[in-house]
Design a protein around this motif. Structure first.
Motif, PDB file in Angstrom:
ATOM      1  N   VAL A  90       0.805  -1.231   0.000  1.00 33.93           N
ATOM      2  CA  VAL A  90       0.000   0.000   0.000  1.00 33.93           C
ATOM      3  C   VAL A  90       0.836   1.278   0.000  1.00 33.93           C
ATOM      4  CG1 VAL A  90      -1.954  -1.129   1.129  1.00 33.93           C
ATOM      5  CG2 VAL A  90      -0.219   0.014   2.532  1.00 33.93           C
ATOM      6  N   LEU A  91       2.147   1.166   0.189  1.00 33.88           N
ATOM      7  CA  LEU A  91       3.010   2.340   0.226  1.00 33.88           C
ATOM      8  C   LEU A  91       4.128   2.221  -0.806  1.00 33.88           C
ATOM      9  CD1 LEU A  91       3.552   2.865   4.078  1.00 33.88           C
ATOM     10  CD2 LEU A  91       2.129   4.260   2.575  1.00 33.88           C
ATOM     11  N   PRO A  92       4.691   3.337  -1.261  1.00 36.30           N
ATOM     12  CA  PRO A  92       5.876   3.275  -2.124  1.00 36.30           C
ATOM     13  C   PRO A  92       7.021   2.566  -1.411  1.00 36.30           C
ATOM     14  CG  PRO A  92       4.926   5.484  -2.127  1.00 36.30           C
ATOM     15  CD  PRO A  92       4.220   4.723  -1.050  1.00 36.30           C
ATOM     16  N   LEU A  93       7.833   1.853  -2.185  1.00 35.09           N
ATOM     17  CA  LEU A  93       8.930   1.082  -1.612  1.00 35.09           C
ATOM     18  C   LEU A  93       9.871   1.960  -0.796  1.00 35.09           C
ATOM     19  CD1 LEU A  93      10.448  -1.601  -1.380  1.00 35.09           C
ATOM     20  CD2 LEU A  93      11.587  -1.061  -3.543  1.00 35.09           C
ATOM     21  N   ALA A  94      10.177   3.152  -1.300  1.00 32.73           N
ATOM     22  CA  ALA A  94      11.099   4.044  -0.596  1.00 32.73           C
ATOM     23  C   ALA A  94      10.560   4.444   0.766  1.00 32.73           C
ATOM     24  CB  ALA A  94      11.377   5.290  -1.438  1.00 32.73           C
ATOM     25  N   VAL A 137      14.661  11.580   3.927  1.00 26.59           N
ATOM     26  CA  VAL A 137      14.052  10.802   2.848  1.00 26.59           C
ATOM     27  C   VAL A 137      12.549  10.681   3.056  1.00 26.59           C
ATOM     28  CG1 VAL A 137      13.952   8.533   1.762  1.00 26.59           C
ATOM     29  CG2 VAL A 137      16.158   9.535   2.366  1.00 26.59           C
ATOM     30  N   LEU A 138      12.140  10.411   4.275  1.00 23.84           N
ATOM     31  CA  LEU A 138      10.720  10.189   4.568  1.00 23.84           C
ATOM     32  C   LEU A 138       9.877  11.404   4.239  1.00 23.84           C
ATOM     33  CD1 LEU A 138       8.531   8.363   5.746  1.00 23.84           C
ATOM     34  CD2 LEU A 138       9.124   9.256   8.008  1.00 23.84           C
ATOM     35  N   PHE A 139      10.294  12.587   4.681  1.00 23.54           N
ATOM     36  CA  PHE A 139       9.511  13.790   4.452  1.00 23.54           C
ATOM     37  C   PHE A 139       9.465  14.184   2.981  1.00 23.54           C
ATOM     38  CE2 PHE A 139      10.468  14.718   9.038  1.00 23.54           C
ATOM     39  CZ  PHE A 139       9.161  14.628   9.468  1.00 23.54           C
ATOM     40  N   SER A 140      10.407  13.684   2.199  1.00 26.47           N
ATOM     41  CA  SER A 140      10.417  14.018   0.768  1.00 26.47           C
ATOM     42  C   SER A 140       9.692  12.988  -0.088  1.00 26.47           C
ATOM     43  CB  SER A 140      11.863  14.152   0.277  1.00 26.47           C
ATOM     44  OG  SER A 140      12.506  12.893   0.301  1.00 26.47           O
ATOM     45  N   GLN A 141       9.346  11.836   0.495  1.00 25.49           N
ATOM     46  CA  GLN A 141       8.817  10.745  -0.306  1.00 25.49           C
ATOM     47  C   GLN A 141       7.333  10.473  -0.123  1.00 25.49           C
ATOM     48  OE1 GLN A 141      10.250   8.831  -2.687  1.00 25.49           O
ATOM     49  NE2 GLN A 141      12.052  10.143  -2.582  1.00 25.49           N
ATOM     50  N   ILE A 142       6.760  10.785   1.030  1.00 24.74           N
ATOM     51  CA  ILE A 142       5.341  10.479   1.254  1.00 24.74           C
ATOM     52  C   ILE A 142       4.495  11.352   0.334  1.00 24.74           C
ATOM     53  CG2 ILE A 142       3.437  10.580   2.891  1.00 24.74           C
ATOM     54  CD1 ILE A 142       5.327   9.802   5.066  1.00 24.74           C
ATOM     55  N   ALA A 143       3.650  10.693  -0.454  1.00 30.64           N
ATOM     56  CA  ALA A 143       2.827  11.408  -1.438  1.00 30.64           C
ATOM     57  C   ALA A 143       1.536  11.880  -0.794  1.00 30.64           C
ATOM     58  CB  ALA A 143       2.516  10.498  -2.615  1.00 30.64           C
ATOM     59  N   ALA A 248      19.981  -0.678   3.036  1.00 29.71           N
ATOM     60  CA  ALA A 248      18.902  -1.166   2.168  1.00 29.71           C
ATOM     61  C   ALA A 248      18.390  -0.053   1.265  1.00 29.71           C
ATOM     62  CB  ALA A 248      17.765  -1.743   3.006  1.00 29.71           C
ATOM     63  N   PHE A 249      18.405   1.182   1.763  1.00 32.42           N
ATOM     64  CA  PHE A 249      17.923   2.271   0.924  1.00 32.42           C
ATOM     65  C   PHE A 249      18.895   2.574  -0.203  1.00 32.42           C
ATOM     66  CE2 PHE A 249      16.652   6.521  -0.329  1.00 32.42           C
ATOM     67  CZ  PHE A 249      15.280   6.385  -0.354  1.00 32.42           C
ATOM     68  N   PHE A 258      18.641   1.288 -12.161  1.00 34.00           N
ATOM     69  CA  PHE A 258      19.033   0.375 -13.231  1.00 34.00           C
ATOM     70  C   PHE A 258      17.876  -0.482 -13.736  1.00 34.00           C
ATOM     71  CE2 PHE A 258      23.210   1.167 -11.247  1.00 34.00           C
ATOM     72  CZ  PHE A 258      23.907   1.556 -12.379  1.00 34.00           C
ATOM     73  N   ALA A 259      16.930  -0.808 -12.880  1.00 29.02           N
ATOM     74  CA  ALA A 259      15.830  -1.679 -13.300  1.00 29.02           C
ATOM     75  C   ALA A 259      14.628  -0.908 -13.820  1.00 29.02           C
ATOM     76  CB  ALA A 259      15.407  -2.591 -12.150  1.00 29.02           C
ATOM     77  N   PHE A 260      14.377   0.292 -13.251  1.00 30.61           N
ATOM     78  CA  PHE A 260      13.150   1.015 -13.592  1.00 30.61           C
ATOM     79  C   PHE A 260      13.394   2.427 -14.114  1.00 30.61           C
ATOM     80  CE2 PHE A 260      12.251  -1.898 -10.010  1.00 30.61           C
ATOM     81  CZ  PHE A 260      11.409  -2.777 -10.669  1.00 30.61           C
ATOM     82  N   GLY A 261      14.663   2.847 -14.241  1.00 26.57           N
ATOM     83  CA  GLY A 261      14.957   4.175 -14.748  1.00 26.57           C
ATOM     84  C   GLY A 261      14.583   5.297 -13.806  1.00 26.57           C
ATOM     85  N   GLU A 262      14.487   5.035 -12.511  1.00 26.43           N
ATOM     86  CA  GLU A 262      14.135   6.058 -11.526  1.00 26.43           C
ATOM     87  C   GLU A 262      15.385   6.847 -11.140  1.00 26.43           C
ATOM     88  OE1 GLU A 262      10.617   3.351  -9.386  1.00 26.43           O
ATOM     89  OE2 GLU A 262      12.501   3.792  -8.350  1.00 26.43           O
ATOM     90  N   ILE A 263      15.261   8.175 -11.191  1.00 25.25           N
ATOM     91  CA  ILE A 263      16.377   9.049 -10.822  1.00 25.25           C
ATOM     92  C   ILE A 263      16.070   9.687  -9.479  1.00 25.25           C
ATOM     93  CG2 ILE A 263      17.731  11.074 -11.461  1.00 25.25           C
ATOM     94  CD1 ILE A 263      17.030  10.495 -14.366  1.00 25.25           C
ATOM     95  N   PRO A 264      16.882   9.420  -8.442  1.00 28.32           N
ATOM     96  CA  PRO A 264      16.604   9.965  -7.112  1.00 28.32           C
ATOM     97  C   PRO A 264      16.761  11.471  -7.071  1.00 28.32           C
ATOM     98  CG  PRO A 264      18.744   8.904  -7.153  1.00 28.32           C
ATOM     99  CD  PRO A 264      18.091   8.592  -8.467  1.00 28.32           C
ATOM    100  N   GLY A 265      15.931  12.131  -6.258  1.00 27.57           N
ATOM    101  CA  GLY A 265      16.003  13.574  -6.090  1.00 27.57           C
ATOM    102  C   GLY A 265      17.101  13.982  -5.124  1.00 27.57           C
ATOM    103  N   ALA A 266      17.250  15.297  -4.953  1.00 25.09           N
ATOM    104  CA  ALA A 266      18.320  15.823  -4.098  1.00 25.09           C
ATOM    105  C   ALA A 266      18.145  15.381  -2.653  1.00 25.09           C
ATOM    106  CB  ALA A 266      18.343  17.345  -4.193  1.00 25.09           C
ATOM    107  N   ALA A 267      16.899  15.399  -2.153  1.00 21.18           N
ATOM    108  CA  ALA A 267      16.659  15.004  -0.765  1.00 21.18           C
ATOM    109  C   ALA A 267      16.984  13.531  -0.555  1.00 21.18           C
ATOM    110  CB  ALA A 267      15.205  15.287  -0.385  1.00 21.18           C
ATOM    111  N   THR A 268      16.670  12.715  -1.550  1.00 17.88           N
ATOM    112  CA  THR A 268      16.982  11.291  -1.449  1.00 17.88           C
ATOM    113  C   THR A 268      18.487  11.074  -1.381  1.00 17.88           C
ATOM    114  OG1 THR A 268      14.987  10.699  -2.676  1.00 17.88           O
ATOM    115  CG2 THR A 268      16.728   9.051  -2.570  1.00 17.88           C
ATOM    116  N   LEU A 269      19.230  11.793  -2.212  1.00 19.62           N
ATOM    117  CA  LEU A 269      20.688  11.664  -2.201  1.00 19.62           C
ATOM    118  C   LEU A 269      21.288  12.171  -0.891  1.00 19.62           C
ATOM    119  CD1 LEU A 269      21.502  12.788  -5.858  1.00 19.62           C
ATOM    120  CD2 LEU A 269      21.478  10.455  -4.929  1.00 19.62           C
ATOM    121  N   LEU A 270      20.728  13.273  -0.355  1.00 15.56           N
ATOM    122  CA  LEU A 270      21.209  13.787   0.928  1.00 15.56           C
ATOM    123  C   LEU A 270      20.971  12.766   2.034  1.00 15.56           C
ATOM    124  CD1 LEU A 270      22.287  15.974   2.804  1.00 15.56           C
ATOM    125  CD2 LEU A 270      19.964  16.953   2.878  1.00 15.56           C
ATOM    126  N   GLY A 271      19.759  12.202   2.054  1.00 14.86           N
ATOM    127  CA  GLY A 271      19.464  11.188   3.059  1.00 14.86           C
ATOM    128  C   GLY A 271      20.369   9.984   2.934  1.00 14.86           C
TER     129      GLY A 271
END
Length: 297
Positions: A90-94, A137-143, A248-249, A258-271
């Motif tokens: 029910v939630l995004p993997l990240a 990461v959490l505050f930047s990912q919850i939709a 794990a993150f 590599f599998a889905f072509g997803e490019i992480p955002g700046a907040a994800t990289l900082l986390g």
């Protein structure tokens, strides 16, 4: 020194890498099958793979005294699997992974309460840095546009899984110095499969050939990952290895790219940077403790 910590650290990271791949496959299969069915198939397949390892190593059958604490631990493992698999559905993997990264906090707490371990200052600092990265990461990912009820239930399930996972890892540490690794991994697959079987059958939907193959692969990855973790926890403190759950993150970022072509955002990289920093601090020194603790009623 770094060298004593390197072996257990590499084993822990390898195990978490394999389990991260497994998580992505579980989320994919969970889109078309119920949580109890996916959990049942994961442990049924994992138990089959673990039995092959058990037989190949000619491990002696466990005694009743060995079975009792592992049966108790299987209750915690089952709760972890069901809550975590539901959160994945029910939630995004990240987001699920970010919430699960609270487990090192609970691992350190349970290790102190149950095993009598005393985390050093560097471990406490590492956990704090890693957890700060998780918050970024959490505050930047919850939709905000996702279904509110599903988010609340999923977040609650992810947090429950973090607590129960931490407890299961500490109980694993209490047995790792006593029992063969093949026995530990076999029992932690066999007992949950038996416990989840009634729910799995109740909510069963027939998988096609491709989904069945994925479920078998999920079981193999779970067995291999837990063999690595069991070996790591046999050689180092639970509170020290817990911080490596954060990696794990990092694997999720690489797999997503590599599998889905997803490019992480700046907040994800900082986390991720904070998470890596915490893991590096934790790897500087190791202290091995051989507990003599029986866990469970």
């Amino acid at each position: 020194m770094l060298r004593p910590a390197l072996g257990p650290a590499l084993l822990a990271v390898a195990g978490i890498f394999l389990l991260s791949i497994m998580d992505g496959m579980i989320k994919f299969v969970g889109e078309t099958h119920s949580t109890p069915q996916v959990a049942f198939m994961r442990y049924l397949a994992g138990g089959s793979m673990a039995f092959l390892v058990f037989a190949a190593m000619r491990t002696r059958l466990p005694s009743r005294e060995t079975l009792r604490p592992h049966a108790w631990r299987s209750l915690v493992v089952t709760a972890t699997a069901l809550s975590f698999f539901y959160a994945l559905s029910v939630l995004p993997l990240a987001v699920v992974l970010a919430l699960s990264f609270t487990s090192p906090i609970f691992i350190a707490l349970f290790a102190a309460m149950i095993l009598g371990e005393r985390p050093t200052g560097s471990v406490v600092i590492a956990i704090g840095i890693g957890f700060l990265g998780v918050l970024v990461v959490l505050f930047s990912q919850i939709a905000p546009g996702a279904a509110e009820e599903a988010n609340l239930l999923g977040i609650a399930a992810a947090l429950v899984s973090a607590v129960t996972y931490a407890l299961s890892m500490v109980v694993l540490k209490s047995r790792a110095a006593r029992d063969p690794l093949s026995t530990i991994v076999l029992l932690q697959n066999l007992f949950p499969a038996l416990l989840i079987a009634p729910l799995g059958v109740m909510f069963w939907t027939a998988p096609d050939a491709g989904e069945l193959a994925l479920m078998l692969l999920i079981g193999a990855l779970g067995t291999a990952g837990h063999l690595c973790l069991a070996a790591a926890y046999q050689r180092a403190d639970a509170s020290r290895l817990g911080v490596f759950e954060y990696t794990a993150f990092i694997w999720a970022i690489l797999i997503g790219f590599f599998a889905f072509g997803e490019i992480p955002g700046a907040a994800t990289l900082l986390g991720a940077g904070l998470i890596i920093g915490g893991a590096l601090i934790a790897s500087r020194r190791a202290r091995v403790n051989e507990p003599e603790v029986d866990v469970g009623p």
